[in-house]
Write a protein that holds these residues in place. Structure first.
Motif, PDB file in Angstrom:
ATOM      1  N   LYS A 197      43.470  44.893  35.890  1.00 57.87           N
ATOM      2  CA  LYS A 197      42.445  45.591  36.660  1.00 57.87           C
ATOM      3  C   LYS A 197      41.283  44.652  36.935  1.00 57.87           C
ATOM      4  CE  LYS A 197      40.042  47.646  32.657  1.00 57.87           C
ATOM      5  NZ  LYS A 197      40.800  46.897  31.645  1.00 57.87           N
ATOM      6  N   VAL A 198      40.533  44.954  37.974  1.00 55.40           N
ATOM      7  CA  VAL A 198      39.329  44.188  38.290  1.00 55.40           C
ATOM      8  C   VAL A 198      38.363  44.259  37.112  1.00 55.40           C
ATOM      9  CG1 VAL A 198      37.292  44.104  39.774  1.00 55.40           C
ATOM     10  CG2 VAL A 198      39.550  44.476  40.789  1.00 55.40           C
ATOM     11  N   GLY A 199      37.805  43.129  36.745  1.00 54.68           N
ATOM     12  CA  GLY A 199      36.889  43.055  35.607  1.00 54.68           C
ATOM     13  C   GLY A 199      37.535  42.547  34.343  1.00 54.68           C
ATOM     14  N   ASP A 200      38.883  42.459  34.321  1.00 52.77           N
ATOM     15  CA  ASP A 200      39.553  41.896  33.149  1.00 52.77           C
ATOM     16  C   ASP A 200      39.153  40.425  32.982  1.00 52.77           C
ATOM     17  OD1 ASP A 200      40.891  44.153  32.387  1.00 52.77           O
ATOM     18  OD2 ASP A 200      42.832  43.577  33.244  1.00 52.77           O
ATOM     19  N   PRO A 201      38.959  39.978  31.739  1.00 54.32           N
ATOM     20  CA  PRO A 201      38.621  38.563  31.522  1.00 54.32           C
ATOM     21  C   PRO A 201      39.795  37.650  31.854  1.00 54.32           C
ATOM     22  CG  PRO A 201      38.983  39.671  29.431  1.00 54.32           C
ATOM     23  CD  PRO A 201      38.995  40.742  30.489  1.00 54.32           C
ATOM     24  N   VAL A 202      39.488  36.432  32.272  1.00 54.27           N
ATOM     25  CA  VAL A 202      40.501  35.468  32.693  1.00 54.27           C
ATOM     26  C   VAL A 202      40.209  34.111  32.064  1.00 54.27           C
ATOM     27  CG1 VAL A 202      41.475  34.185  34.649  1.00 54.27           C
ATOM     28  CG2 VAL A 202      40.865  36.596  34.914  1.00 54.27           C
ATOM     29  N   LYS A 203      41.259  33.459  31.571  1.00 55.20           N
ATOM     30  CA  LYS A 203      41.167  32.059  31.153  1.00 55.20           C
ATOM     31  C   LYS A 203      42.365  31.321  31.734  1.00 55.20           C
ATOM     32  CE  LYS A 203      38.553  32.498  26.830  1.00 55.20           C
ATOM     33  NZ  LYS A 203      38.541  32.218  25.368  1.00 55.20           N
ATOM     34  N   ILE A 204      42.114  30.173  32.333  1.00 56.79           N
ATOM     35  CA  ILE A 204      43.182  29.371  32.925  1.00 56.79           C
ATOM     36  C   ILE A 204      43.174  27.992  32.286  1.00 56.79           C
ATOM     37  CG2 ILE A 204      44.068  28.320  35.031  1.00 56.79           C
ATOM     38  CD1 ILE A 204      42.759  30.605  36.590  1.00 56.79           C
ATOM     39  N   PHE A 221      36.463  36.345  35.365  1.00 60.28           N
ATOM     40  CA  PHE A 221      36.922  37.726  35.447  1.00 60.28           C
ATOM     41  C   PHE A 221      37.714  37.935  36.735  1.00 60.28           C
ATOM     42  CE2 PHE A 221      33.054  37.525  33.008  1.00 60.28           C
ATOM     43  CZ  PHE A 221      33.297  38.333  31.915  1.00 60.28           C
ATOM     44  N   ILE A 222      38.641  38.876  36.698  1.00 62.00           N
ATOM     45  CA  ILE A 222      39.358  39.245  37.917  1.00 62.00           C
ATOM     46  C   ILE A 222      38.382  39.943  38.869  1.00 62.00           C
ATOM     47  CG2 ILE A 222      41.178  40.688  38.910  1.00 62.00           C
ATOM     48  CD1 ILE A 222      42.758  40.345  36.337  1.00 62.00           C
ATOM     49  N   SER A 223      38.279  39.450  40.082  1.00 62.91           N
ATOM     50  CA  SER A 223      37.379  40.063  41.071  1.00 62.91           C
ATOM     51  C   SER A 223      38.135  40.837  42.142  1.00 62.91           C
ATOM     52  CB  SER A 223      36.520  38.987  41.743  1.00 62.91           C
ATOM     53  OG  SER A 223      37.327  38.029  42.413  1.00 62.91           O
ATOM     54  N   MET A 264      29.600  34.417  36.323  1.00 67.99           N
ATOM     55  CA  MET A 264      28.552  35.056  37.108  1.00 67.99           C
ATOM     56  C   MET A 264      28.965  36.475  37.533  1.00 67.99           C
ATOM     57  SD  MET A 264      25.451  34.510  38.311  1.00 67.99           S
ATOM     58  CE  MET A 264      25.142  32.736  38.430  1.00 67.99           C
ATOM     59  N   TRP A 265      30.259  36.798  37.446  1.00 65.42           N
ATOM     60  CA  TRP A 265      30.758  38.076  37.965  1.00 65.42           C
ATOM     61  C   TRP A 265      30.033  39.299  37.401  1.00 65.42           C
ATOM     62  CZ3 TRP A 265      33.223  42.479  36.135  1.00 65.42           C
ATOM     63  CH2 TRP A 265      33.785  43.313  37.107  1.00 65.42           C
ATOM     64  N   PRO A 266      29.831  39.422  36.070  1.00 71.02           N
ATOM     65  CA  PRO A 266      29.142  40.623  35.572  1.00 71.02           C
ATOM     66  C   PRO A 266      27.731  40.770  36.139  1.00 71.02           C
ATOM     67  CG  PRO A 266      30.163  39.410  33.769  1.00 71.02           C
ATOM     68  CD  PRO A 266      30.215  38.523  34.964  1.00 71.02           C
ATOM     69  N   TYR A 267      27.111  39.645  36.480  1.00 69.99           N
ATOM     70  CA  TYR A 267      25.737  39.696  36.993  1.00 69.99           C
ATOM     71  C   TYR A 267      25.688  40.058  38.473  1.00 69.99           C
ATOM     72  CZ  TYR A 267      24.823  37.508  32.522  1.00 69.99           C
ATOM     73  OH  TYR A 267      24.745  37.242  31.176  1.00 69.99           O
ATOM     74  N   LYS A 268      26.874  40.244  39.076  1.00 66.82           N
ATOM     75  CA  LYS A 268      26.947  40.783  40.431  1.00 66.82           C
ATOM     76  C   LYS A 268      27.089  42.307  40.409  1.00 66.82           C
ATOM     77  CE  LYS A 268      29.290  36.702  42.396  1.00 66.82           C
ATOM     78  NZ  LYS A 268      30.496  36.218  43.109  1.00 66.82           N
ATOM     79  N   GLN A 269      27.381  42.850  39.224  1.00 60.57           N
ATOM     80  CA  GLN A 269      27.692  44.279  39.135  1.00 60.57           C
ATOM     81  C   GLN A 269      26.497  45.127  38.707  1.00 60.57           C
ATOM     82  OE1 GLN A 269      30.785  44.513  40.288  1.00 60.57           O
ATOM     83  NE2 GLN A 269      30.819  42.271  40.153  1.00 60.57           N
ATOM     84  N   ASN A 270      25.438  44.513  38.194  1.00 62.51           N
ATOM     85  CA  ASN A 270      24.312  45.307  37.694  1.00 62.51           C
ATOM     86  C   ASN A 270      23.290  45.591  38.799  1.00 62.51           C
ATOM     87  OD1 ASN A 270      22.951  42.886  37.987  1.00 62.51           O
ATOM     88  ND2 ASN A 270      22.918  42.396  35.809  1.00 62.51           N
TER      89      ASN A 270
END
Length: 345
Positions: free
Chosen positions: A84-91, A106-108, A124-130
């Motif tokens: 789902k969108v928001g899941d953490p990601v490591k590559i 994170f998955i966007s 930076m993704w969580p800081y786009k959601q607040n």
């Protein structure tokens, strides 16, 4: 990571073996590419392809990964039911079983298609959601950033913002506007939000070496003399009273490339000119411009420095800040395209 489902494909499509160009004369290395992506509670090995982009010019890094059809189901569940969108990601990517972490975020966006394409944003993704609504009678840059980016260490210059309002905006949007208004660039490195001019991001502790005639897959580098670089800077001081002060330094040729620098503070014209000339000195140099593409290692990142060795033209050797790194991993191989910024020394 708990409850990680680990899956290893054996299909030929995903078992890459790439022949690298000779890194040393009369020596040919055969390297087996390997990848590992953890998305939420799922681990996927040997994905079809990755692309990752990091740049000092943008606030965040992005990644796109392609999941082959063989991953249509995990156990009895479709893979789409487990992500789902928001899941953490490591590559992690590498050669011969040795991995380096290339991306964390994170998955966007999930593109429901075959093959499955997953888009990711960095930390930076969580800081786009607040969302923030704030009114500061008088504020400094650090004061604002410490509040809207709580949980991160803040490394930024002393800037007095004066009266400052945030009206229904995310942390990302606020810092985007600050970047536009004050010419400041921002990146999250580890647990630190670093803010400054683009030329402040060179990490002199991380210098990678390319032998320009042996370690390079391809390049579009151009060697230019200082006198051939027609560049000028328009420096704008955003004064506390809302007015602006402007000075211009550099080439006076009509075809010169003009860039704008924004500074916040009550600078005199002489102080503003001094700041602009300091940037100009870094932007105009004898050396290379353009980009150079190497292999998966050494692991270059934006803000790192790249040192060139050239036995044929030793006078052209030098060290440059890397402005952008574009990482590609697919059936054509594993490569890093490094776009140069200014010459460090």
């Amino acid at each position: 990571m708990k409850n990680i489902i680990s899956i290893c494909l054996t299909v030929a499509l995903c078992a890459f073996s790439v022949q690298a160009k000779p890194l040393k004369e009369n020596t040919m290395l055969y390297l087996n590419m390997n990848s590992k992506a953890v998305l939420g509670n799922i681990q996927l090995n040997n994905i079809t392809s990755f692309t990752i982009t990091q740049t000092v010019q943008e606030l965040s890094s992005t990644a796109k990964l392609v999941v082959p059809k063989a991953y249509g189901k995990i156990g009895q569940k479709p893979i789409l039911d487990l992500l789902k969108v928001g899941d953490p990601v490591k590559i992690d990517l590498g050669y011969n079983g040795v991995y380096n972490q290339e991306f964390e975020g994170f998955i966007s966006e999930i593109e429901a298609d075959a093959p499955l394409v997953i888009n990711c944003d960095d930390k930076m993704w969580p800081y786009k959601q607040n969302n923030w609504v704030k009114n500061y009678p008088s504020a400094t840059l650090k004061q604002v950033l410490q509040e809207i980016f709580s949980g991160l260490n803040i490394d930024c210059p002393q800037v007095n913002l004066g009266k400052f309002e945030i009206d229904n905006a995310s942390s990302y949007k606020v810092i985007q506007d600050l970047q536009s208004d004050h010419g400041l660039y921002s990146r999250i490195n580890g647990n630190t939000l670093k803010v400054g001019l683009a030329y402040d991001f060179a990490d002199l502790s991380k210098v990678h070496t390319y032998d320009i005639r042996k370690d390079v897959k391809e390049n579009d580098l151009k060697y230019k003399r200082k006198e051939d670089m027609q560049v000028r800077f328009k420096a704008v001081a955003n004064l506390p009273n809302g007015k602006k002060k402007t000075v211009t330094v550099g080439s006076k040729m009509p075809n010169a490339s003009e860039k704008t620098l924004n500074f916040a503070g009550n600078f005199t014209e002489a102080e503003l000119k001094e700041k602009a000339n300091a940037v100009l000195a870094k932007a105009v140099f004898d050396g290379y411009t353009g980009s150079v593409t190497g292999f998966g290692t050494p692991v270059t990142r934006c803000g790192d420095c790249l040192k060139f060795i050239d036995e044929v033209n030793p006078e052209r050797e030098g060290t440059y800040m890397i402005e952008t790194v574009e990482i590609s991993y697919d059936d054509n191989g594993f490569a890093r395209k490094n776009t140069l910024s200014y010459k460090v020394y």
